[in-house]
Motif scaffolding. Structure first.
Motif, PDB file in Angstrom:
ATOM      1  N   TYR A  28       0.839  -1.192   0.000  1.00 18.38           N
ATOM      2  CA  TYR A  28       0.000   0.000   0.000  1.00 18.38           C
ATOM      3  C   TYR A  28       0.874   1.242   0.000  1.00 18.38           C
ATOM      4  O   TYR A  28       1.908   1.288   0.668  1.00 18.38           O
ATOM      5  CB  TYR A  28      -0.894   0.041   1.243  1.00 18.38           C
ATOM      6  CG  TYR A  28      -2.021  -0.950   1.206  1.00 18.38           C
ATOM      7  CD1 TYR A  28      -3.293  -0.563   0.816  1.00 18.38           C
ATOM      8  CD2 TYR A  28      -1.815  -2.273   1.561  1.00 18.38           C
ATOM      9  CE1 TYR A  28      -4.340  -1.474   0.790  1.00 18.38           C
ATOM     10  CE2 TYR A  28      -2.854  -3.190   1.539  1.00 18.38           C
ATOM     11  CZ  TYR A  28      -4.112  -2.778   1.147  1.00 18.38           C
ATOM     12  OH  TYR A  28      -5.144  -3.686   1.116  1.00 18.38           O
ATOM     13  N   TYR A  30       0.580   5.163   1.007  1.00 20.34           N
ATOM     14  CA  TYR A  30      -0.214   6.150   1.748  1.00 20.34           C
ATOM     15  C   TYR A  30       0.271   7.537   1.352  1.00 20.34           C
ATOM     16  O   TYR A  30       1.458   7.829   1.399  1.00 20.34           O
ATOM     17  CB  TYR A  30      -0.091   5.918   3.260  1.00 20.34           C
ATOM     18  CG  TYR A  30      -0.766   4.645   3.666  1.00 20.34           C
ATOM     19  CD1 TYR A  30      -2.093   4.653   4.073  1.00 20.34           C
ATOM     20  CD2 TYR A  30      -0.104   3.430   3.602  1.00 20.34           C
ATOM     21  CE1 TYR A  30      -2.740   3.463   4.423  1.00 20.34           C
ATOM     22  CE2 TYR A  30      -0.735   2.242   3.942  1.00 20.34           C
ATOM     23  CZ  TYR A  30      -2.049   2.275   4.346  1.00 20.34           C
ATOM     24  OH  TYR A  30      -2.685   1.104   4.670  1.00 20.34           O
ATOM     25  N   PHE A  51       0.604   1.808  13.414  1.00 21.06           N
ATOM     26  CA  PHE A  51      -0.091   1.893  12.122  1.00 21.06           C
ATOM     27  C   PHE A  51      -1.600   2.001  12.321  1.00 21.06           C
ATOM     28  O   PHE A  51      -2.249   2.873  11.741  1.00 21.06           O
ATOM     29  CB  PHE A  51       0.245   0.679  11.256  1.00 21.06           C
ATOM     30  CG  PHE A  51      -0.621   0.574  10.039  1.00 21.06           C
ATOM     31  CD1 PHE A  51      -0.368   1.353   8.927  1.00 21.06           C
ATOM     32  CD2 PHE A  51      -1.702  -0.289  10.012  1.00 21.06           C
ATOM     33  CE1 PHE A  51      -1.185   1.274   7.804  1.00 21.06           C
ATOM     34  CE2 PHE A  51      -2.518  -0.376   8.900  1.00 21.06           C
ATOM     35  CZ  PHE A  51      -2.261   0.412   7.793  1.00 21.06           C
ATOM     36  N   ASN A  52      -2.161   1.127  13.150  1.00 22.50           N
ATOM     37  CA  ASN A  52      -3.612   1.136  13.365  1.00 22.50           C
ATOM     38  C   ASN A  52      -4.096   2.433  14.008  1.00 22.50           C
ATOM     39  O   ASN A  52      -5.168   2.931  13.671  1.00 22.50           O
ATOM     40  CB  ASN A  52      -4.032  -0.056  14.227  1.00 22.50           C
ATOM     41  CG  ASN A  52      -3.993  -1.350  13.448  1.00 22.50           C
ATOM     42  OD1 ASN A  52      -4.198  -1.373  12.241  1.00 22.50           O
ATOM     43  ND2 ASN A  52      -3.717  -2.442  14.131  1.00 22.50           N
ATOM     44  N   LYS A  56      -3.719   4.035   9.533  1.00 21.14           N
ATOM     45  CA  LYS A  56      -4.891   3.367   8.959  1.00 21.14           C
ATOM     46  C   LYS A  56      -6.119   4.262   9.104  1.00 21.14           C
ATOM     47  O   LYS A  56      -6.365   4.823  10.164  1.00 21.14           O
ATOM     48  CB  LYS A  56      -5.122   2.036   9.681  1.00 21.14           C
ATOM     49  CG  LYS A  56      -6.250   1.227   9.103  1.00 21.14           C
ATOM     50  CD  LYS A  56      -6.393  -0.072   9.862  1.00 21.14           C
ATOM     51  CE  LYS A  56      -7.543  -0.885   9.299  1.00 21.14           C
ATOM     52  NZ  LYS A  56      -7.717  -2.111  10.071  1.00 21.14           N
ATOM     53  N   ASP A  57      -6.861   4.405   8.019  1.00 16.27           N
ATOM     54  CA  ASP A  57      -8.086   5.217   7.975  1.00 16.27           C
ATOM     55  C   ASP A  57      -7.842   6.712   8.192  1.00 16.27           C
ATOM     56  O   ASP A  57      -8.779   7.469   8.377  1.00 16.27           O
ATOM     57  CB  ASP A  57      -9.124   4.721   8.990  1.00 16.27           C
ATOM     58  CG  ASP A  57      -9.537   3.284   8.744  1.00 16.27           C
ATOM     59  OD1 ASP A  57      -9.574   2.870   7.559  1.00 16.27           O
ATOM     60  OD2 ASP A  57      -9.815   2.576   9.718  1.00 16.27           O
ATOM     61  N   LYS A  58      -6.569   7.144   8.161  1.00 15.41           N
ATOM     62  CA  LYS A  58      -6.278   8.570   8.364  1.00 15.41           C
ATOM     63  C   LYS A  58      -5.689   9.220   7.105  1.00 15.41           C
ATOM     64  O   LYS A  58      -5.718  10.432   6.976  1.00 15.41           O
ATOM     65  CB  LYS A  58      -5.300   8.740   9.528  1.00 15.41           C
ATOM     66  CG  LYS A  58      -5.788   8.094  10.814  1.00 15.41           C
ATOM     67  CD  LYS A  58      -5.764   9.027  11.957  1.00 15.41           C
ATOM     68  CE  LYS A  58      -6.205   8.481  13.282  1.00 15.41           C
ATOM     69  NZ  LYS A  58      -7.054   7.351  13.378  1.00 15.41           N
ATOM     70  N   LYS A  63      -3.655   0.704  -3.240  1.00 15.52           N
ATOM     71  CA  LYS A  63      -3.118  -0.653  -3.148  1.00 15.52           C
ATOM     72  C   LYS A  63      -2.395  -0.982  -4.439  1.00 15.52           C
ATOM     73  O   LYS A  63      -2.904  -0.741  -5.526  1.00 15.52           O
ATOM     74  CB  LYS A  63      -4.258  -1.652  -2.918  1.00 15.52           C
ATOM     75  CG  LYS A  63      -3.770  -3.078  -2.770  1.00 15.52           C
ATOM     76  CD  LYS A  63      -4.927  -4.018  -2.555  1.00 15.52           C
ATOM     77  CE  LYS A  63      -4.393  -5.443  -2.494  1.00 15.52           C
ATOM     78  NZ  LYS A  63      -5.441  -6.436  -2.524  1.00 15.52           N
TER      79      LYS A  63
END
Length: 67
Positions: A28, A30, A51-52, A56-58, A63
């Motif tokens: 991935y 980002y 990461f989470n 992630k989601d931020k 991909k």
């Protein structure tokens, strides 16, 4: 860099792009990730947890094909 989730990651300062290869070999990119976030990921004791919580989601991501 031992992690049960992340196999490898790198950062391009010119484009502020963080590349993460997960242990599943999924890759991935980002976008617009501040260098500070990359440095904190690098220094983190738990890459997956960092990461989470902070990536992630931020950030928008793309991909890529598996490497």
């Amino acid at each position: 860099m031992p992690s049960s989730v992340i196999k490898y990651f790198s950062y391009d300062t010119a484009t502020e792009t963080l590349k993460i290869i997960f242990t599943t070999d999924m890759v991935y990119l980002y976008k617009k990730v501040p260098e500070k976030v990359y440095k904190l990921l690098k220094a983190s004791g738990s890459k997956g947890r960092y990461f989470n919580a902070h990536i992630k989601d931020k950030f928008k991501f793309r991909k890529l094909e598996e490497e």
